[in-house]
Design a protein around this motif. Sequence first.
Motif, PDB file in Angstrom:
ATOM      1  N   VAL A  76      93.214  83.353 -76.854  1.00 32.89           N
ATOM      2  CA  VAL A  76      94.303  82.607 -77.485  1.00 32.89           C
ATOM      3  C   VAL A  76      95.285  83.561 -78.163  1.00 32.89           C
ATOM      4  CG1 VAL A  76      94.868  80.923 -79.285  1.00 32.89           C
ATOM      5  CG2 VAL A  76      92.835  80.594 -77.861  1.00 32.89           C
ATOM      6  N   LEU A  77      94.743  84.474 -78.954  1.00 32.32           N
ATOM      7  CA  LEU A  77      95.575  85.345 -79.775  1.00 32.32           C
ATOM      8  C   LEU A  77      96.397  86.342 -78.955  1.00 32.32           C
ATOM      9  CD1 LEU A  77      96.174  85.627 -82.757  1.00 32.32           C
ATOM     10  CD2 LEU A  77      94.356  87.316 -82.929  1.00 32.32           C
ATOM     11  N   THR A  78      95.798  86.906 -77.922  1.00 35.82           N
ATOM     12  CA  THR A  78      96.504  87.923 -77.142  1.00 35.82           C
ATOM     13  C   THR A  78      97.765  87.371 -76.478  1.00 35.82           C
ATOM     14  OG1 THR A  78      94.515  89.240 -76.863  1.00 35.82           O
ATOM     15  CG2 THR A  78      96.287  89.605 -75.270  1.00 35.82           C
ATOM     16  N   PRO A  79      97.705  86.244 -75.750  1.00 34.52           N
ATOM     17  CA  PRO A  79      98.949  85.726 -75.161  1.00 34.52           C
ATOM     18  C   PRO A  79      99.977  85.332 -76.228  1.00 34.52           C
ATOM     19  CG  PRO A  79      97.037  84.624 -74.193  1.00 34.52           C
ATOM     20  CD  PRO A  79      96.537  85.477 -75.324  1.00 34.52           C
ATOM     21  N   LEU A  80      99.497  84.817 -77.357  1.00 38.82           N
ATOM     22  CA  LEU A  80     100.396  84.445 -78.446  1.00 38.82           C
ATOM     23  C   LEU A  80     101.103  85.682 -79.002  1.00 38.82           C
ATOM     24  CD1 LEU A  80     101.480  82.257 -80.350  1.00 38.82           C
ATOM     25  CD2 LEU A  80      99.509  82.696 -81.824  1.00 38.82           C
ATOM     26  N   MET A  81     100.368  86.753 -79.227  1.00 42.37           N
ATOM     27  CA  MET A  81     100.956  87.986 -79.745  1.00 42.37           C
ATOM     28  C   MET A  81     101.937  88.600 -78.749  1.00 42.37           C
ATOM     29  SD  MET A  81     100.173  88.542 -82.804  1.00 42.37           S
ATOM     30  CE  MET A  81      99.031  87.986 -84.030  1.00 42.37           C
ATOM     31  N   LYS A  82     101.627  88.505 -77.471  1.00 43.44           N
ATOM     32  CA  LYS A  82     102.543  89.020 -76.453  1.00 43.44           C
ATOM     33  C   LYS A  82     103.844  88.211 -76.442  1.00 43.44           C
ATOM     34  CE  LYS A  82     100.408  90.426 -72.506  1.00 43.44           C
ATOM     35  NZ  LYS A  82      99.370  90.382 -71.444  1.00 43.44           N
ATOM     36  N   LEU A  83     103.737  86.894 -76.615  1.00 37.90           N
ATOM     37  CA  LEU A  83     104.920  86.038 -76.681  1.00 37.90           C
ATOM     38  C   LEU A  83     105.751  86.377 -77.924  1.00 37.90           C
ATOM     39  CD1 LEU A  83     106.663  83.607 -75.793  1.00 37.90           C
ATOM     40  CD2 LEU A  83     105.134  82.165 -77.159  1.00 37.90           C
ATOM     41  N   ILE A  84     105.077  86.501 -79.054  1.00 40.25           N
ATOM     42  CA  ILE A  84     105.772  86.800 -80.309  1.00 40.25           C
ATOM     43  C   ILE A  84     106.464  88.158 -80.224  1.00 40.25           C
ATOM     44  CG2 ILE A  84     105.413  87.335 -82.758  1.00 40.25           C
ATOM     45  CD1 ILE A  84     103.170  85.119 -82.632  1.00 40.25           C
ATOM     46  N   THR A  85     105.805  89.154 -79.670  1.00 41.27           N
ATOM     47  CA  THR A  85     106.413  90.478 -79.548  1.00 41.27           C
ATOM     48  C   THR A  85     107.619  90.416 -78.610  1.00 41.27           C
ATOM     49  OG1 THR A  85     105.614  92.744 -79.828  1.00 41.27           O
ATOM     50  CG2 THR A  85     105.351  91.844 -77.657  1.00 41.27           C
ATOM     51  N   PHE A  86     107.523  89.569 -77.567  1.00 47.47           N
ATOM     52  CA  PHE A  86     108.650  89.383 -76.643  1.00 47.47           C
ATOM     53  C   PHE A  86     109.860  88.804 -77.374  1.00 47.47           C
ATOM     54  CE2 PHE A  86     111.030  86.627 -73.715  1.00 47.47           C
ATOM     55  CZ  PHE A  86     111.491  87.594 -72.828  1.00 47.47           C
ATOM     56  N   LEU A  87     109.620  87.898 -78.334  1.00 47.07           N
ATOM     57  CA  LEU A  87     110.728  87.301 -79.093  1.00 47.07           C
ATOM     58  C   LEU A  87     111.522  88.357 -79.861  1.00 47.07           C
ATOM     59  CD1 LEU A  87     109.023  84.100 -80.572  1.00 47.07           C
ATOM     60  CD2 LEU A  87     110.608  84.246 -78.634  1.00 47.07           C
ATOM     61  N   GLY A  88     110.854  89.448 -80.248  1.00 46.13           N
ATOM     62  CA  GLY A  88     111.528  90.500 -80.995  1.00 46.13           C
ATOM     63  C   GLY A  88     112.087  91.612 -80.128  1.00 46.13           C
ATOM     64  N   GLU A  89     111.932  91.512 -78.815  1.00 48.40           N
ATOM     65  CA  GLU A  89     112.323  92.577 -77.895  1.00 48.40           C
ATOM     66  C   GLU A  89     113.814  92.906 -78.001  1.00 48.40           C
ATOM     67  OE1 GLU A  89     111.362  95.494 -75.301  1.00 48.40           O
ATOM     68  OE2 GLU A  89     109.929  94.060 -76.094  1.00 48.40           O
ATOM     69  N   LYS A  90     114.109  94.165 -78.343  1.00 49.56           N
ATOM     70  CA  LYS A  90     115.475  94.700 -78.442  1.00 49.56           C
ATOM     71  C   LYS A  90     116.371  93.895 -79.380  1.00 49.56           C
ATOM     72  CE  LYS A  90     114.798  97.595 -74.862  1.00 49.56           C
ATOM     73  NZ  LYS A  90     113.749  98.520 -75.188  1.00 49.56           N
ATOM     74  N   GLY A  91     115.770  93.050 -80.219  1.00 50.08           N
ATOM     75  CA  GLY A  91     116.569  92.231 -81.126  1.00 50.08           C
ATOM     76  C   GLY A  91     117.408  91.197 -80.397  1.00 50.08           C
ATOM     77  N   LEU A  92     117.113  90.954 -79.108  1.00 51.20           N
ATOM     78  CA  LEU A  92     117.960  90.082 -78.292  1.00 51.20           C
ATOM     79  C   LEU A  92     118.005  88.649 -78.795  1.00 51.20           C
ATOM     80  CD1 LEU A  92     117.178  91.423 -74.705  1.00 51.20           C
ATOM     81  CD2 LEU A  92     119.194  91.830 -76.113  1.00 51.20           C
ATOM     82  N   LEU A  93     116.849  88.104 -79.198  1.00 47.24           N
ATOM     83  CA  LEU A  93     116.827  86.736 -79.719  1.00 47.24           C
ATOM     84  C   LEU A  93     117.694  86.637 -80.974  1.00 47.24           C
ATOM     85  CD1 LEU A  93     115.555  83.860 -79.560  1.00 47.24           C
ATOM     86  CD2 LEU A  93     113.808  84.693 -81.109  1.00 47.24           C
ATOM     87  N   LEU A  94     117.619  87.662 -81.817  1.00 41.29           N
ATOM     88  CA  LEU A  94     118.394  87.655 -83.059  1.00 41.29           C
ATOM     89  C   LEU A  94     119.890  87.816 -82.774  1.00 41.29           C
ATOM     90  CD1 LEU A  94     115.838  89.846 -84.944  1.00 41.29           C
ATOM     91  CD2 LEU A  94     116.235  87.413 -85.281  1.00 41.29           C
ATOM     92  N   LEU A  95     120.227  88.644 -81.809  1.00 41.58           N
ATOM     93  CA  LEU A  95     121.635  88.782 -81.424  1.00 41.58           C
ATOM     94  C   LEU A  95     122.150  87.473 -80.828  1.00 41.58           C
ATOM     95  CD1 LEU A  95     121.675  92.403 -79.971  1.00 41.58           C
ATOM     96  CD2 LEU A  95     122.710  91.617 -82.107  1.00 41.58           C
ATOM     97  N   LEU A  96     121.322  86.822 -80.021  1.00 49.33           N
ATOM     98  CA  LEU A  96     121.693  85.530 -79.449  1.00 49.33           C
ATOM     99  C   LEU A  96     121.896  84.495 -80.553  1.00 49.33           C
ATOM    100  CD1 LEU A  96     122.136  83.925 -76.823  1.00 49.33           C
ATOM    101  CD2 LEU A  96     119.697  83.423 -76.831  1.00 49.33           C
TER     102      LEU A  96
END
Length: 166
Positions: free
Chosen positions: A6-26
């Motif tokens: 459960v935790l590993t896929p969740l952490m991978k998703l969460i880390t993806f959300l922070g990738e290159k700050g793209l979500l925040l720039l969007l």
Amino acid sequence: GELGPVLTPLMKLITFLGEKGLLLLLLSLVLMCFARTRRIGVCVFGAVCCGALITNFILKDWIARPRPFETVDLYRQWWQAVGSPAEDGYSFPSGHTAASFASVAALKTANSRLWKPALALAVVIALSRLYLYAHWPTDILGGAAVGILAGWLGTKLAQSIPRKKV
């Protein structure tokens, strides 16, 4: 363990959300589209850009710290076992954490109520970087410090832009 599936896929998703700050720039671009949130959007955009410049163009190459999975065999085994995403570049400071905390600081400095949910997301993104062994704990602390500075700086720069009279 029991949490791994459960935790590993969740952490991978969460880390993806922070990738290159793209979500925040969007998010900042979406906020800029509306008159009521335009100034906040400009502040977040400026903050994330300042954080990226400080982190990726100055500190990472200057400090040149290897990532945990590159230096400790046990960490490499964990990194491979959980299928962590490929990482390039150096470890200090964490760019994911810097971008996340830059947005938090920008929102707080600009007096937006969004800073609290942004802080919760920033903390979870930082923890995901530790879980995936992409960073040392001090990389996370350094990223948070850079992000807070960049958030304040980006907001002050954005607030210094004269408002156009319509």
